[in-house]
Design a protein around this motif. Sequence first.
Motif, PDB file in Angstrom:
ATOM      1  N   ALA A  94       0.828  -1.207   0.000  1.00  0.00           N
ATOM      2  CA  ALA A  94       0.000   0.000   0.000  1.00  0.00           C
ATOM      3  C   ALA A  94       0.860   1.253   0.000  1.00  0.00           C
ATOM      4  O   ALA A  94       0.564   2.248  -0.694  1.00  0.00           O
ATOM      5  N   ARG A  95       1.968   1.226   0.754  1.00  0.00           N
ATOM      6  CA  ARG A  95       2.852   2.391   0.806  1.00  0.00           C
ATOM      7  C   ARG A  95       3.556   2.604  -0.533  1.00  0.00           C
ATOM      8  O   ARG A  95       3.846   3.736  -0.920  1.00  0.00           O
ATOM      9  N   ALA A  96       3.824   1.480  -1.236  1.00  0.00           N
ATOM     10  CA  ALA A  96       4.491   1.617  -2.540  1.00  0.00           C
ATOM     11  C   ALA A  96       3.569   2.297  -3.545  1.00  0.00           C
ATOM     12  O   ALA A  96       4.019   3.080  -4.381  1.00  0.00           O
ATOM     13  N   GLU A  97       2.261   1.983  -3.488  1.00  0.00           N
ATOM     14  CA  GLU A  97       1.307   2.587  -4.409  1.00  0.00           C
ATOM     15  C   GLU A  97       0.998   4.031  -4.011  1.00  0.00           C
ATOM     16  O   GLU A  97       0.840   4.899  -4.868  1.00  0.00           O
ATOM     17  N   GLN A  98       0.854   4.254  -2.691  1.00  0.00           N
ATOM     18  CA  GLN A  98       0.507   5.585  -2.188  1.00  0.00           C
ATOM     19  C   GLN A  98       1.466   5.931  -1.048  1.00  0.00           C
ATOM     20  O   GLN A  98       1.215   5.554   0.104  1.00  0.00           O
ATOM     21  N   PRO A  99       2.569   6.595  -1.327  1.00  0.00           N
ATOM     22  CA  PRO A  99       3.580   6.889  -0.287  1.00  0.00           C
ATOM     23  C   PRO A  99       3.011   7.662   0.897  1.00  0.00           C
ATOM     24  O   PRO A  99       3.510   7.524   2.013  1.00  0.00           O
ATOM     25  N   GLN A 100       1.962   8.442   0.685  1.00  0.00           N
ATOM     26  CA  GLN A 100       1.380   9.214   1.779  1.00  0.00           C
ATOM     27  C   GLN A 100       0.432   8.401   2.660  1.00  0.00           C
ATOM     28  O   GLN A 100      -0.047   8.899   3.685  1.00  0.00           O
ATOM     29  N   PHE A 101       0.158   7.160   2.279  1.00  0.00           N
ATOM     30  CA  PHE A 101      -0.784   6.331   3.040  1.00  0.00           C
ATOM     31  C   PHE A 101      -0.195   6.006   4.412  1.00  0.00           C
ATOM     32  O   PHE A 101       0.979   5.651   4.551  1.00  0.00           O
ATOM     33  N   ASP A 102      -1.013   6.112   5.431  1.00  0.00           N
ATOM     34  CA  ASP A 102      -0.562   5.801   6.798  1.00  0.00           C
ATOM     35  C   ASP A 102      -1.718   5.154   7.556  1.00  0.00           C
ATOM     36  O   ASP A 102      -2.877   5.584   7.435  1.00  0.00           O
ATOM     37  N   VAL A 103      -1.437   4.129   8.338  1.00  0.00           N
ATOM     38  CA  VAL A 103      -2.445   3.406   9.104  1.00  0.00           C
ATOM     39  C   VAL A 103      -1.781   2.808  10.334  1.00  0.00           C
ATOM     40  O   VAL A 103      -0.584   2.478  10.309  1.00  0.00           O
ATOM     41  N   THR A 104      -2.536   2.685  11.405  1.00  0.00           N
ATOM     42  CA  THR A 104      -2.021   2.039  12.624  1.00  0.00           C
ATOM     43  C   THR A 104      -2.355   0.556  12.573  1.00  0.00           C
ATOM     44  O   THR A 104      -3.534   0.174  12.445  1.00  0.00           O
ATOM     45  N   LEU A 105      -1.344  -0.287  12.652  1.00  0.00           N
ATOM     46  CA  LEU A 105      -1.524  -1.736  12.648  1.00  0.00           C
ATOM     47  C   LEU A 105      -1.445  -2.256  14.084  1.00  0.00           C
ATOM     48  O   LEU A 105      -0.451  -2.006  14.781  1.00  0.00           O
TER      49      LEU A 105
END
Length: 659
Positions: A510-521
Amino acid sequence: MPRLSRHQAGLRMITPTNELERQLQAAAAENARLRDRQNATAEILRTIAASPSDARPVFEAIASSSKRLLGGFSATVLQFIGDELHLVAFTPASPEADEGLKSSFPRRIEDFPTFALVRGGETIQFPDAEAEDVPELNRNLARLRGFRSVLFMPLMNRGTAAGMISVTRAETGAFAPDLVQLLQTFADQAVIAIENANLFNETKETLERQTATADILKVMAASPSDVQPVFDAIAANANRLIGGYSTAVLRYIDGAAHLAAFTPGDPEGDRVLQASFPVPFAQFPAFQLTANGESVQLPDAELEPAARGVARARGFRSMLFTPLMSEGEAKGVIIATRRTTGAFAEHHVRLLQMFADQAVIAVKNVSLFNQVQTRTIELARSLDDLRAAQDRLIQTEKLASLGQLTAGIAHEIKNPLNFVNNFAALSTELMDELSEALAPIRLEDDVRGEVDELTGMLKDNLQKVVQHGKRADSIVKNMLLHSREGGGEHRLSEVNMLVEESLNLAYHGARAEQPQFDVTLKREFDPAAGSAEVFPQEITRVLLNLVSNGFYAVAKRQARADASYEPIVTATTRDRGDAIEIRIRDNGTGIPDEVKAKMFNPFFTTKPAGEGTGLGLSMSHDIVVKQHGGTIDVATEPGQFTEFTIVLPRKSGFANGSG
C-alpha cells in the motif's frame, strides 16, 4: 323216609323267604350308606371345583360330612403351619364348647404329643378319652367338648403331614375299619383341596409376576435413556405384589445412598424419607449388611436405632433389603416394608430379588444406550467430516480441471491481448511522432486545427484501449488465480507467522502505491494459536486480500473524516482447541446490508472501474471454506467498522500434501 306234615313243610318254605328279605334290607341299607358316602364325596369334589383358590370351604364340607357319615359328635380340620397347629374348620357343638375349642388354637405341636405322632403320619384312636393312657391335654379337650372317643387322621401330602381331621363320638368304643377308611378318603380330598389352592395361588402369583415383569420391560423399552420411570415402576409393582406398606429404590453414588424412587404414603412421612437421603455409607447399615449380595431382613424396625426414626415417621415395622448387584458389586438396594413385625415369606424375598435384577438391567441398558448415542454422534460427526473432506477434494479436482481450462483460455486470450496492448501503446507513441513531424509543415489554420483535433482524439482513444487492455489482462490473471489447482505445498504452518507476514506485505504494498498512506496496525496474537495444516500461499493470499480491503476502507473514510480520525487495522488470533481463529478488523466505512449479501459472489465489486475485479472475496471464500474446510464470516456496521472472522481446522481432510 317219613312224610313231613303240611305245617312242617310250610315252615321250611317260609324261612328262606325271610332270610332273603333280611338280606335285601341289609343290601338296601348298605346301598343307601354307599350312596350317602358317594354323595358326600361328590359334594366335596364340587366344593373343591367351586373354590380353587381357598381350601376353607372344602374343610368345612369335610368336617360336616365326616361327622354325619361317621356318626360323630363333632369333627374338626386342623393345619400344620410351621411348628403350630391351626384350627381351620369344625362342626359346632355348644357355644361354650365352640369358644373353648377356638381359644385352644393355634397351639404348639410339642404341647400335644398325640398331634406330634399324627404329624409323623400315624392314624390314632382313643376309644375312651377318660382312659389312663390318654394324654391329659387330650382328656381335658374331650371334657371341654363333651366327647368320649376320638379318631385322628393325618392329611398326608407327598409323605409330609399338612394337617389332620379328628372325629369324635359321645360314646366310647373304637371306630370300625370301614369308617377309618372313609375318613382316609376325606383326608385325601382335603389334601387335594390344599394342593389345588396352593397351585392356584402359585399360578396366580406367577401370572402377577409375569405381568409385573412385562410392565417393567415395557417401561424399559419406552425409556431407554432414563432409568427413573423404571425405578418408579419397580417400586410400585414390588410393593403391590409383596403386599408391602411401602417400597423404596436406592442407588449408591460417590460413597452415599441416594433415594431414586419410592411409593408415597402420607405427606409428612414422605418428607421425612426424602430428607433422610443422601446418606453416607458409614451411616447406612444396609450397605454393609447387603454388600455380599444377600437379602437381609429386619423383622422389627424398633430394634434397630438407625431405622427406628424413619420407621416411626413412615408407619412400618418390618423391612426387607435386597441389593442391586452388578459384577459382584452393590450398586443400590430395594427396601420393602410392612406395618406388621415378622419375617417376609421366602417367595417374597425371591420376588424382590427379581425386581432388583430388573433394576440392574435397566441401569445397564441406560448406560449402554448413552454409550451408543455418544458413539453414534461421534460417527455422525466423523461421517460429516468425511463428506466435507470429499467435497473439498471434489472441489479441488474441479478447480484443477477448471484451472487447466482457464490456463488454456488465458493463454489464447493473452496473446492477442498482448498485441492489442503493445500496439496501442506503440500507436500512442507514433501519434506523438506524427504530431512532431507535422509541426514544421505550413498548414492552413483550419487544417492544422482539424489535424490536431484528430490526432488528439486518436491519442485519447489509444490510451483508453491501453487502460482497458491492462484491466482485461488483470481480470484474466485473477481468473487464473481463482481457479488454479492447489496453492503450493500443503504443510504444517505457524498461523501467527502467516498473519504477521501478510500484514507487512500488505502495508508495504500500500505504501508503494501511495507513499502518503498511513495506518495504525495492531496485533493481538494468541501464543497458544500454534500451527495448522494449510496451503500457506493460499492463506497468505486470503489475508492479503482482507488486509488490503481494510486499508482501502480506512483510506476511504479518512478522505472525508476530520483530523481526529485515526485509521486502524487490527489482526487477532485465538486458540479454539481443534481450530484456530483469525480476525481482521478495520474502523473504515463498513459495508451496507445490500452489499454484504453479495460480497462473496464472483465479479461483484463496489470499487471504481479499474480498481477491483470482484474476485478477491470470492477467491478467499473458496480457499477458506472449500479448500481448507473452514469458515469465513463478516460482522460490520456501516460507517463504523468491518471485521472478518476466519476459523481454520488444525488438521485438514487431505491425506497428503497434494491438495
